[in-house]
Each structure stands twice: as C-alpha cells, then as structure tokens.
Design a protein around this motif. Structure first.
Motif, PDB file in Angstrom:
ATOM      1  N   GLY A 115       0.819  -1.208   0.000  1.00  0.00           N
ATOM      2  CA  GLY A 115       0.000   0.000   0.000  1.00  0.00           C
ATOM      3  C   GLY A 115       0.853   1.259   0.000  1.00  0.00           C
ATOM      4  O   GLY A 115       0.588   2.210  -0.752  1.00  0.00           O
ATOM      5  N   ALA A 116       1.897   1.260   0.840  1.00  0.00           N
ATOM      6  CA  ALA A 116       2.790   2.419   0.917  1.00  0.00           C
ATOM      7  C   ALA A 116       3.548   2.617  -0.390  1.00  0.00           C
ATOM      8  O   ALA A 116       3.685   3.755  -0.880  1.00  0.00           O
ATOM      9  N   MET A 117       4.007   1.524  -1.007  1.00  0.00           N
ATOM     10  CA  MET A 117       4.769   1.621  -2.250  1.00  0.00           C
ATOM     11  C   MET A 117       3.889   2.086  -3.407  1.00  0.00           C
ATOM     12  O   MET A 117       4.326   2.875  -4.260  1.00  0.00           O
ATOM     13  N   PHE A 207      10.587  -8.134  -4.600  1.00  0.00           N
ATOM     14  CA  PHE A 207       9.812  -8.464  -5.795  1.00  0.00           C
ATOM     15  C   PHE A 207       8.803  -7.377  -6.132  1.00  0.00           C
ATOM     16  O   PHE A 207       8.459  -7.187  -7.298  1.00  0.00           O
ATOM     17  N   ALA A 208       8.310  -6.665  -5.105  1.00  0.00           N
ATOM     18  CA  ALA A 208       7.329  -5.602  -5.354  1.00  0.00           C
ATOM     19  C   ALA A 208       7.937  -4.464  -6.162  1.00  0.00           C
ATOM     20  O   ALA A 208       7.236  -3.774  -6.894  1.00  0.00           O
ATOM     21  N   VAL A 209       9.249  -4.284  -6.038  1.00  0.00           N
ATOM     22  CA  VAL A 209       9.935  -3.232  -6.795  1.00  0.00           C
ATOM     23  C   VAL A 209       9.776  -3.463  -8.291  1.00  0.00           C
ATOM     24  O   VAL A 209       9.711  -2.522  -9.081  1.00  0.00           O
ATOM     25  N   ASP A 210       9.664  -4.725  -8.706  1.00  0.00           N
ATOM     26  CA  ASP A 210       9.443  -5.049 -10.116  1.00  0.00           C
ATOM     27  C   ASP A 210       7.963  -5.037 -10.477  1.00  0.00           C
ATOM     28  O   ASP A 210       7.561  -4.477 -11.502  1.00  0.00           O
ATOM     29  N   SER A 211       7.154  -5.673  -9.635  1.00  0.00           N
ATOM     30  CA  SER A 211       5.762  -5.925 -10.017  1.00  0.00           C
ATOM     31  C   SER A 211       4.876  -4.685  -9.977  1.00  0.00           C
ATOM     32  O   SER A 211       4.014  -4.519 -10.840  1.00  0.00           O
ATOM     33  N   ILE A 212       5.061  -3.822  -8.991  1.00  0.00           N
ATOM     34  CA  ILE A 212       4.191  -2.641  -8.886  1.00  0.00           C
ATOM     35  C   ILE A 212       4.370  -1.692 -10.077  1.00  0.00           C
ATOM     36  O   ILE A 212       3.380  -1.258 -10.677  1.00  0.00           O
TER      37      ILE A 212
END
Length: 309
Positions: A115-117, A207-212
């Motif tokens: 949520g924050a990202m 992984f969120a750094v890529d997917s978001i």
C-alpha cells in the motif's frame, strides 16, 4: 471509482477475510494438505474474479480488463516469491505445520508495504510524468536480468539485512514451536521463526519493486493497482502449499516472466507514441505464461529425475 468509501470498504472486507482465514479456519498449526490448499486457492481466485466482474459491471469493461491484467501479472510474478519461500523454509528447516503461520503474517506485512509503495509510485507519476519512462526502463532491465541470470542458486541467509538482524537480535538457538518471541530468564528473545518472517517480508519488498511498476504500466488508477495486488497476495499462502511440490517442474517459467516484464516495460516506453489495448496486453501476458508452463511440463530438460517435484 476510488472514493474514500471504496478504499475503506475494500480494506475492511479484506481484513475480515484474512482474520477469518488466520483466526478461525487456520488457527491451529497443522500441515496444509494438497486438497485444502487447492480449495483455498480456488476460493481466493473466485473472489478475485467476482471482484473483477463487479468492477466491469459498475465501471466498464476497460476497468475490468485493467484489473484482470494487473492481477494476472502480479499473480505470475509472485510465483518467483514461492520459489524463494521454498528455499527459505528448507535452509532454515521450518516445519511444514509452522510455514502457514509465517506466510500468514508475512501477507499482513506485505499488504501494508505494498500500500505504501503504491501510494508513493502514484504520487511520483502524478507529479513527474517522465517517471513512467524510468519505470519502463527499469522493468526492461529487471526482465533482462531475470532472463540472463537464469536459475542462479538463491542464498537468502547471505542477504545483508538477514546477517544484520542475525547479529543484532537476541535469538534463541532453537525454535519455540510456532512462537515468534519467547521470554527466557526475564529477557525477551526472538526465535528463528521470527527471522524467517523477516526474510519473507524482505523478499516481498524486493519483488514488489518489479511488479508494482509493471502494473502501473497497465493502468494509472491506484485503486485498480492496489486491489489487483491485494487479491494476488492474499491467495499467495494457499497457492504456495498447492504448488510447492510442483514448483521444481516449472523450470522455464522464469523465461516467461522475464518476457512479461520486458513487454510491459516496452509498452510503457512506447505509450507516448502508441497505446497497446488492455485486452491485447492481458492476452499476451496470459499466453506467454501459459506457453512457458506448458513447455516446462512437455519438454523437461534432459536428465531431470521423474521424482523431482
């Protein structure tokens, strides 16, 4: 679409679902059987499909397609998380009946961080339009790195943050059942299970750094980005237990995932000149992933043992 009421209602419903999952249906630590894992995986997927159809009905086909595309991308990329989770549990010898607790609380932390990202990414895009090109270039780089890095062996215990916490936390030498903390001789100690939980959280952020950014390449609607992420994440635990024994068979999947990232990154870079229809993007993503899975099963590498999955 994304009024305050929508955000509050969605998060309340998700928290109720997770509370029922962790506090009622999976309150006691136990080994998750394949049948149970498959049923829960299908239940979470059914909820996601129902939500996507609801979005389509009330807000139009385009919004629905954007949700499903984001969901499929996030769900596919999260498979890489499952590989890492499998390695982490093996390296730290986590018993199967305690793995569900780690993944359950890991999901709660992941929701807060995602949520924050997403909020930070949306703010950057709104203020700096050119940031989409940075995201696109980064996603292509991530896809190429995944493509050429191949199946490099993962060593989560060698991560800098893991080594830092290992040195600076008071850790018990052995597990204390399903407890994350234990009080001994008047002092509070973290257990190795808490360290495993930290690794799961660190892995998700990585992984969120890529997917978001990849989902921002499909839509700039933060509500769609967030909800598609949430639905993909909340079903991750049951998905892990459903496919843990099969993950070693998906040996070509990372090639498909790398192509997905490269294609989404190229779509973002070309968005100023040509807008790829969302339906085409969804079909391409689903097709690439399906082909990589089928190739993994039909044409396994020479020398792979039949009992490996």
């Amino acid at each position: 679409m994304h009024t305050a009421l929508h955000w509050i209602a969605f998060n309340v419903l998700v928290l109720i679902a997770i509370a029922l999952d962790l506090g009622v249906f999976h309150r006691k630590a136990h080994k998750i059987a394949l049948r149970e894992a498959l049923l829960w995986s299908l239940a979470w997927i059914a909820l996601a499909i129902t939500f996507g159809l609801t979005i389509s009905y009330f807000y139009g086909r385009q919004s629905g397609l954007e949700f499903f595309t984001g969901y499929v991308i996030e769900k596919a990329l999260s498979v890489d998380n499952l590989f890492v989770f499998l390695v982490v549990f093996r390296v730290f010898a986590v018993k199967e009946e305690y793995q569900q607790r780690v993944l359950g609380y890991g999901i709660l932390g992941a929701l807060l961080m995602r949520g924050a990202m997403i909020a930070a990414g949306a703010a950057l895009i709104e203020r700096f339009n050119w940031i989409m090109y940075v995201f696109g270039a980064f996603i292509i780089y991530a896809g190429l790195h995944m493509l050429f890095a191949g199946e490099a062996e993962s060593h989560p215990e060698q991560n800098f943050l893991v080594r830092y916490f290992s040195r600076h936390l008071r850790l018990t030498k052995e597990y204390r059942g399903e407890k994350f903390f234990s009080r001994e001789n008047g002092q509070l100690f973290a257990t190795p299970l808490f360290l495993v939980l930290l690794i799961v959280e660190i892995t998700d952020v990585t992984f969120a750094v890529d997917s978001i950014p990849a989902i921002f390449g499909i839509t700039r609607d933060t509500f769609i980005v967030y909800t598609s992420n949430v639905f993909a994440i909340v079903g991750l635990r049951s998905m892990y237990f459903a496919v843990a024994g099969l993950m070693e068979w998906f040996e070509y999947l990372h090639y498909g995932l790398s192509m997905v990232l490269i294609l989404i990154g190229a779509k973002m870079l070309a968005s100023h000149y040509y807008v790829v229809p969302t339906a085409v993007a969804l079909g391409t993503v689903a097709g690439v992933i399906a082909v990589s899975v089928v190739v993994s099963v039909v044409w396994p590498r020479r020398g792979r043992r039949v009992d490996e999955g």
